[in-house]
Design an enzyme around this catalytic site. Sequence first.
Site, PDB file in Angstrom:
ATOM      1  N   HIS A  18      90.139  32.253   0.774  1.00  0.00           N
ATOM      2  CA  HIS A  18      90.078  32.299   2.240  1.00  0.00           C
ATOM      3  C   HIS A  18      90.954  31.170   2.771  1.00  0.00           C
ATOM      4  O   HIS A  18      90.498  30.026   2.930  1.00  0.00           O
ATOM      5  CB  HIS A  18      88.622  32.171   2.702  1.00  0.00           C
ATOM      6  CG  HIS A  18      88.438  32.291   4.184  1.00  0.00           C
ATOM      7  ND1 HIS A  18      87.239  32.633   4.755  1.00  0.00           N
ATOM      8  CD2 HIS A  18      89.297  32.112   5.225  1.00  0.00           C
ATOM      9  CE1 HIS A  18      87.361  32.663   6.079  1.00  0.00           C
ATOM     10  NE2 HIS A  18      88.610  32.333   6.385  1.00  0.00           N
ATOM     11  N   HIS A  20      94.338  30.708   5.539  1.00  0.00           N
ATOM     12  CA  HIS A  20      95.341  31.262   6.461  1.00  0.00           C
ATOM     13  C   HIS A  20      96.621  30.447   6.315  1.00  0.00           C
ATOM     14  O   HIS A  20      96.599  29.229   6.575  1.00  0.00           O
ATOM     15  CB  HIS A  20      94.840  31.188   7.901  1.00  0.00           C
ATOM     16  CG  HIS A  20      93.554  31.925   8.123  1.00  0.00           C
ATOM     17  ND1 HIS A  20      93.510  33.212   8.618  1.00  0.00           N
ATOM     18  CD2 HIS A  20      92.269  31.567   7.891  1.00  0.00           C
ATOM     19  CE1 HIS A  20      92.245  33.602   8.704  1.00  0.00           C
ATOM     20  NE2 HIS A  20      91.467  32.627   8.256  1.00  0.00           N
ATOM     21  N   HIS A 198      86.646  38.898   8.309  1.00  0.00           N
ATOM     22  CA  HIS A 198      85.826  37.797   8.814  1.00  0.00           C
ATOM     23  C   HIS A 198      84.621  38.417   9.522  1.00  0.00           C
ATOM     24  O   HIS A 198      84.784  39.319  10.361  1.00  0.00           O
ATOM     25  CB  HIS A 198      86.596  36.971   9.844  1.00  0.00           C
ATOM     26  CG  HIS A 198      87.637  36.052   9.272  1.00  0.00           C
ATOM     27  ND1 HIS A 198      88.635  36.448   8.432  1.00  0.00           N
ATOM     28  CD2 HIS A 198      87.808  34.704   9.443  1.00  0.00           C
ATOM     29  CE1 HIS A 198      89.379  35.412   8.107  1.00  0.00           C
ATOM     30  NE2 HIS A 198      88.912  34.342   8.707  1.00  0.00           N
ATOM     31  N   GLU A 201      80.796  34.544  11.189  1.00  0.00           N
ATOM     32  CA  GLU A 201      81.228  33.144  11.339  1.00  0.00           C
ATOM     33  C   GLU A 201      80.572  32.633  12.628  1.00  0.00           C
ATOM     34  O   GLU A 201      79.685  31.789  12.582  1.00  0.00           O
ATOM     35  CB  GLU A 201      82.758  33.076  11.429  1.00  0.00           C
ATOM     36  CG  GLU A 201      83.319  31.668  11.660  1.00  0.00           C
ATOM     37  CD  GLU A 201      84.843  31.656  11.865  1.00  0.00           C
ATOM     38  OE1 GLU A 201      85.443  32.713  12.142  1.00  0.00           O
ATOM     39  OE2 GLU A 201      85.431  30.553  11.753  1.00  0.00           O
ATOM     40  N   ASP A 279      90.093  27.669   4.603  1.00  0.00           N
ATOM     41  CA  ASP A 279      90.335  28.331   5.897  1.00  0.00           C
ATOM     42  C   ASP A 279      91.670  27.887   6.497  1.00  0.00           C
ATOM     43  O   ASP A 279      92.691  28.553   6.276  1.00  0.00           O
ATOM     44  CB  ASP A 279      89.156  28.070   6.855  1.00  0.00           C
ATOM     45  CG  ASP A 279      88.981  29.161   7.893  1.00  0.00           C
ATOM     46  OD1 ASP A 279      89.710  30.176   7.837  1.00  0.00           O
ATOM     47  OD2 ASP A 279      88.120  29.010   8.780  1.00  0.00           O
ATOM     48  N   ASP A 280      91.673  26.802   7.264  1.00  0.00           N
ATOM     49  CA  ASP A 280      92.896  26.296   7.921  1.00  0.00           C
ATOM     50  C   ASP A 280      92.993  24.796   7.657  1.00  0.00           C
ATOM     51  O   ASP A 280      92.701  23.975   8.548  1.00  0.00           O
ATOM     52  CB  ASP A 280      92.815  26.563   9.433  1.00  0.00           C
ATOM     53  CG  ASP A 280      92.651  28.054   9.725  1.00  0.00           C
ATOM     54  OD1 ASP A 280      93.636  28.795   9.627  1.00  0.00           O
ATOM     55  OD2 ASP A 280      91.505  28.464  10.022  1.00  0.00           O
TER      56      ASP A 280
HETATM   57  N1  ADE Z   1      92.238  32.654  12.085  1.00  0.00           N
HETATM   58  C1  ADE Z   1      92.489  31.503  11.454  1.00  0.00           C
HETATM   59  N2  ADE Z   1      91.349  30.892  11.137  1.00  0.00           N
HETATM   60  C2  ADE Z   1      90.339  31.687  11.563  1.00  0.00           C
HETATM   61  C3  ADE Z   1      88.924  31.619  11.521  1.00  0.00           C
HETATM   62  N3  ADE Z   1      88.282  30.589  10.980  1.00  0.00           N
HETATM   63  N4  ADE Z   1      88.225  32.618  12.087  1.00  0.00           N
HETATM   64  C4  ADE Z   1      88.833  33.642  12.657  1.00  0.00           C
HETATM   65  N5  ADE Z   1      90.166  33.761  12.712  1.00  0.00           N
HETATM   66  C5  ADE Z   1      90.915  32.788  12.177  1.00  0.00           C
HETATM   67 ZN    ZN Z   2      89.441  32.342   8.278  1.00  0.00          ZN
END
Ligand code: ADE
Ligand code: ZN
Length: 356
Positions: A18, A20, A198, A201, A279-280
């Site tokens: 996971h 991005h 997703h 969340e 994630d990011d």
């Molecule tokens: N795009 C990038 N990170 C995300 C996240 N945590 N939830 C939804 N979309 C995303």
């Molecule tokens: Zn994500």
Amino acid sequence: MMTTLPELARRMPKAELHLHLEGTLEPELMFALAARNGIALAWDSVEAVRQAYAFDDLQSFLDIYYAGASVLLTEQDFYDMTWAYLLRARAGNVLHAEMFFDPQTHTARGVAFATVVEGIGRAQDDAEAAWGMSSALIMCFLRHLSEDDAFATLELAMPHRRRIIGVGLDSSERGHPPEKFARVFARCRELGLRLVAHAGEEGPPAYIWSALDVLRVERIDHGVRCLEDAALVRHLAAQRIPLTVCPLSNIKLRVFPGMASHNLRRMLDADLAVTLNSDDPAYFGGYIEDNFAAAFEELPLDASHAYQLACNSFDAAFLPAEVKARFRAEVAVFFAGHMWPDRDHLICRTPEGIAS
Ligand code: ADE
Ligand code: ZN
């Protein structure tokens, strides 16, 4: 040799499922690409960008994340971003990475689909040639856009089918339930693409149910709100549906007030097929190994949890069984090589049963 548990978790072999790619764009590279492409950013300096990374919720993050992605224009830009991530992944002992990208963020600005996917793909090829890095690419549809837009994006992806292993669903969750994308996911399934989304969340457990029942996804990204629905937990555990949990993201986006209140341990106790991911990472203060270290520092987790999470990450990957087995053997060798007090009690749940 003795090592601390957070250090063990940080260094163990793992898969990242996971992630991005646009979320790996560090402010330094963002500014370098803005200068290279003559693009004006809303911030004056790298420090100012970092200061802006104080989020209230998912949407407040997404607004900045899409602004950051506006510096990406050429194939070389996508290459540089992907290459930087793959180097970081290697440093965190990631043996296999399944990476998301958001094509609509770029095609909407006039960047060709081929520019995006070829830049990313060339970096994947180079990492494989350089150190045997295993990676795959998952194309996400933006759920705040229409299903027609997703269909048009799928059409653009078709000439690049060999580069794309699956599709996902991301962006603003609330108000955009999975069933909005029922037809396009059905088409992707017919095309043999792997499916993830997703769900849970910020959105309710009902979104996890519809991602499973309507979209027929194989993994749930995040899914932390599943614990609110006991029947859902039983279903996820019985079917061993992987959940790609991202602890630092959850804290930054205020899904939980702090790591100590994250429900990761409760998810593991419920026998869910949890994996840990970043994630990011450029926006949330750490890469995958930092997520492991932070979770193992603050939550009541032991070495068997670390072993379980490493095994889960490979089990949940879109890889052939023999490749998963090879990676799992590397996990076993790693743990055997560390003097750990309860190492004889390490157990690893597999899709087939329990192995020690
Ligand atoms: N795009 C990038 N990170 C995300 C996240 N945590 N939830 C939804 N979309 C995303
Ligand atoms: Zn994500």
